[in-house]
Design a protein around this motif. Structure first.
Motif, PDB file in Angstrom:
ATOM      1  N   GLY A   1      14.132  13.101  -1.705  1.00  0.00           N
ATOM      2  CA  GLY A   1      13.288  14.510  -1.628  1.00  0.00           C
ATOM      3  C   GLY A   1      11.733  14.052  -2.131  1.00  0.00           C
ATOM      4  O   GLY A   1      10.802  14.563  -2.286  1.00  0.00           O
ATOM      5  N   ASN A   2      11.436  12.638  -1.737  1.00  0.00           N
ATOM      6  CA  ASN A   2       9.937  12.255  -1.730  1.00  0.00           C
ATOM      7  C   ASN A   2       9.096  12.478  -0.454  1.00  0.00           C
ATOM      8  O   ASN A   2       9.585  11.748   0.501  1.00  0.00           O
ATOM      9  N   LEU A   3       8.380  13.365  -0.869  1.00  0.00           N
ATOM     10  CA  LEU A   3       7.461  13.828   0.258  1.00  0.00           C
ATOM     11  C   LEU A   3       6.608  13.055   0.754  1.00  0.00           C
ATOM     12  O   LEU A   3       6.144  12.905   1.727  1.00  0.00           O
ATOM     13  N   ARG A   4       6.364  12.164  -0.193  1.00  0.00           N
ATOM     14  CA  ARG A   4       5.276  10.815   0.225  1.00  0.00           C
ATOM     15  C   ARG A   4       5.861  10.237   1.293  1.00  0.00           C
ATOM     16  O   ARG A   4       5.218   9.562   2.031  1.00  0.00           O
ATOM     17  N   SER A   5       7.270   9.971   1.199  1.00  0.00           N
ATOM     18  CA  SER A   5       7.789   9.040   2.298  1.00  0.00           C
ATOM     19  C   SER A   5       8.064   9.726   3.524  1.00  0.00           C
ATOM     20  O   SER A   5       7.999   9.240   4.729  1.00  0.00           O
ATOM     21  N   PHE A   6       7.649  10.947   3.505  1.00  0.00           N
ATOM     22  CA  PHE A   6       7.673  11.851   4.999  1.00  0.00           C
ATOM     23  C   PHE A   6       6.395  11.353   5.848  1.00  0.00           C
ATOM     24  O   PHE A   6       6.531  11.106   6.935  1.00  0.00           O
ATOM     25  N   VAL A   7       5.379  11.455   5.036  1.00  0.00           N
ATOM     26  CA  VAL A   7       4.081  10.781   5.437  1.00  0.00           C
ATOM     27  C   VAL A   7       4.139   9.405   6.028  1.00  0.00           C
ATOM     28  O   VAL A   7       3.611   9.075   7.246  1.00  0.00           O
ATOM     29  N   VAL A   8       4.859   8.782   5.305  1.00  0.00           N
ATOM     30  CA  VAL A   8       4.804   7.110   5.457  1.00  0.00           C
ATOM     31  C   VAL A   8       5.650   7.065   6.640  1.00  0.00           C
ATOM     32  O   VAL A   8       5.285   6.622   7.674  1.00  0.00           O
TER      33      VAL A   8
ATOM     34  N   ALA B   1       1.384   2.553   5.799  1.00  0.00           N
ATOM     35  CA  ALA B   1       2.312   3.169   7.023  1.00  0.00           C
ATOM     36  C   ALA B   1       1.762   2.677   8.214  1.00  0.00           C
ATOM     37  O   ALA B   1       2.723   2.204   9.108  1.00  0.00           O
ATOM     38  N   ALA B   2       0.519   2.666   8.522  1.00  0.00           N
ATOM     39  CA  ALA B   2       0.089   2.605   9.783  1.00  0.00           C
ATOM     40  C   ALA B   2       0.011   0.888   9.905  1.00  0.00           C
ATOM     41  O   ALA B   2       0.442   0.315  10.943  1.00  0.00           O
TER      42      ALA B   2
ATOM     43  N   ALA C   1       2.253   4.791  14.514  1.00  0.00           N
ATOM     44  CA  ALA C   1       1.413   3.664  14.736  1.00  0.00           C
ATOM     45  C   ALA C   1       2.332   2.503  15.696  1.00  0.00           C
ATOM     46  O   ALA C   1       1.814   1.644  16.323  1.00  0.00           O
ATOM     47  N   ALA C   2       3.540   2.607  15.236  1.00  0.00           N
ATOM     48  CA  ALA C   2       4.594   1.732  16.116  1.00  0.00           C
ATOM     49  C   ALA C   2       4.496   1.917  17.567  1.00  0.00           C
ATOM     50  O   ALA C   2       4.538   1.143  18.097  1.00  0.00           O
ATOM     51  N   GLN C   3       4.865   3.268  17.813  1.00  0.00           N
ATOM     52  CA  GLN C   3       4.739   3.580  19.117  1.00  0.00           C
ATOM     53  C   GLN C   3       3.549   3.164  20.066  1.00  0.00           C
ATOM     54  O   GLN C   3       3.460   2.858  20.970  1.00  0.00           O
ATOM     55  N   MET C   4       2.352   3.500  19.279  1.00  0.00           N
ATOM     56  CA  MET C   4       0.964   3.171  19.818  1.00  0.00           C
ATOM     57  C   MET C   4       0.900   1.606  20.045  1.00  0.00           C
ATOM     58  O   MET C   4       0.483   1.193  20.947  1.00  0.00           O
ATOM     59  N   THR C   5       1.609   0.844  19.237  1.00  0.00           N
ATOM     60  CA  THR C   5       1.556  -0.666  19.393  1.00  0.00           C
ATOM     61  C   THR C   5       2.676  -0.970  20.440  1.00  0.00           C
ATOM     62  O   THR C   5       2.439  -2.091  20.989  1.00  0.00           O
TER      63      THR C   5
ATOM     64  N   LEU D   1       0.774  -1.200  -0.179  1.00  0.00           N
ATOM     65  CA  LEU D   1       0.022   0.158  -0.098  1.00  0.00           C
ATOM     66  C   LEU D   1       0.695   1.288   0.025  1.00  0.00           C
ATOM     67  O   LEU D   1       0.580   2.252  -0.654  1.00  0.00           O
ATOM     68  N   SER D   2       1.868   1.190   0.819  1.00  0.00           N
ATOM     69  CA  SER D   2       2.855   2.558   0.857  1.00  0.00           C
ATOM     70  C   SER D   2       3.833   2.268  -0.097  1.00  0.00           C
ATOM     71  O   SER D   2       4.786   3.161  -0.267  1.00  0.00           O
TER      72      SER D   2
END
Length: 353
Positions: free
Chosen positions: A115-122, A297-298, A129-133, A100-101
């Protein structure tokens, strides 16, 4: 552990990350890209580079362990108690989220440096999500699942399983490692296209060596009876989560090998992209594209914690210990990735992505 040793481990982690980021950018090293090239496009070079990396990681890591330089038994992978269902489920979630990501956590760091800003969101969503888990809202559910399904095992690795047949430790370690390493190398070099790809061969070899380097740094250079560092190597889910937390709350936290590696990967990719003229700002093509990427990413953050690692943390580092649990997690990752690339659950390409 002395301050000098602490600094040495952090500096070594940064160096390993720099090399990973540079090689990852130049070679496109990524399990998701490997699987997509192999399953969807018929190009097996990247997946064979990944197989070579696993072979080198196993050979070098088992040599360090057999020589007594590193005690892999102190790592999180070789535990006497683990939950096979949770490891497998976590792998499934991670593998599907990776599709998905459009890449795993380490690949997102590499692409962010380009420079891929999509990866910043990921990276940000994965970290949250990892810290929540790990410690947040999802942690109680994860812990309950593990406690309900965990088992105690005497043989938690392939060598220890062979040892139950009466083989000595050295023989069982050598036999298990040799069988897998030879099989992976034969698979890698069976493809003429891969044999004609010196860059991919070098990338696989370097990535495998970096895994062993991580074990050497934390298990040997960082060994201290009074204040030892955790014995670990390349892995990205928890370290990305820790890195975000460190960026926000550094005064209350301690810089460690994992955080230094994450920073190194980003920096190595960024410098390499600037030097080679590959740096280019990129964003999302649509809100739907962003939603899919963030959702993946989640899943990677949640699944990666459940699986005790990612496509690198389990796929290379965990497998290098020959831990049974790592092979279970990797099976889940491969199945989840395959489901995202082929079949009824296939992630459909976006029209303008």
């Amino acid at each position: 552990m002395t301050m000098e040793t602490t600094q040495l481990v952090i500096l070594a982690g940064l160096t390993i990350g720099l090399v990973y980021g540079s090689v990852g950018l130049l070679s496109g090293f990524c399990l998701m890209s490997s699987m997509r090239g192999w399953l969807a496009e018929g190009d097996g070079r990247l997946v064979r580079s990944y197989a070579l990396a696993i072979a080198v990681a196993i050979a070098a890591s088992q040599f360090l362990a057999g020589d007594g330089m590193v005690d892999l038994g102190k790592s999180i992978y070789l535990q006497q108690t683990f939950s096979a269902p949770v490891l497998f489920l976590g792998g499934l979630l991670f593998g599907y989220g990776m599709v998905l990501s459009n890449g795993c956590g380490s690949r997102a760091l590499v692409l962010l440096g380009r420079g891929n800003l999509r990866s910043f969101v990921v990276v940000i969503v994965l970290a949250i999500a990892a810290q929540m888990t790990l410690k947040g809202l999802i942690a109680p559910a994860r812990i309950a699942l593990v406690q309900a399904s965990q088992t105690n095992v005497d043989a938690n690795s392939l060598p220890s399983m062979l040892a139950t047949l009466g083989m000595g430790e050295a023989v069982s370690r050598g036999l298990a490692a040799t069988a897998i390493v030879v099989a992976l190398i034969l698979f890698a070099f069976a493809d003429p296209a891969f044999r004609r790809s010196p860059g991919q061969i070098a990338a696989g070899a370097v990535m495998g060596v970096l895994v062993a380097g991580g074990w050497y740094v934390t298990g040997y250079l960082g060994a201290d009876d009074f204040n030892p560092v955790p014995v670990t190597s390349l892995t990205f889910i928890a370290p990305i989560a820790d890195s975000l937390q460190y960026a926000m709350l550094s005064t209350g936290l301690t810089l460690n090998f994992g955080i230094a590696t994450v920073g190194g990967v980003f920096a190595g990719s960024l410098v390499t992209a600037l030097v080679t003229g590959r740096f280019k700002l990129e964003g999302y093509s649509s809100p739907r594209h962003m939603l899919r990427s963030a959702g993946g990413a989640a899943l990677m953050g949640i699944g990666g914690v459940m699986a005790f690692g990612c496509s690198i943390g389990q796929g290379l580092t965990g497998v290098s210990t020959l831990a049974v649990g790592s092979f279970i997690a990797v099976a889940g990752i491969l199945l989840g990735t395959t489901a995202g690339l082929r079949g009824s659950l296939r992630v459909q390409p976006l029209a303008a992505a």
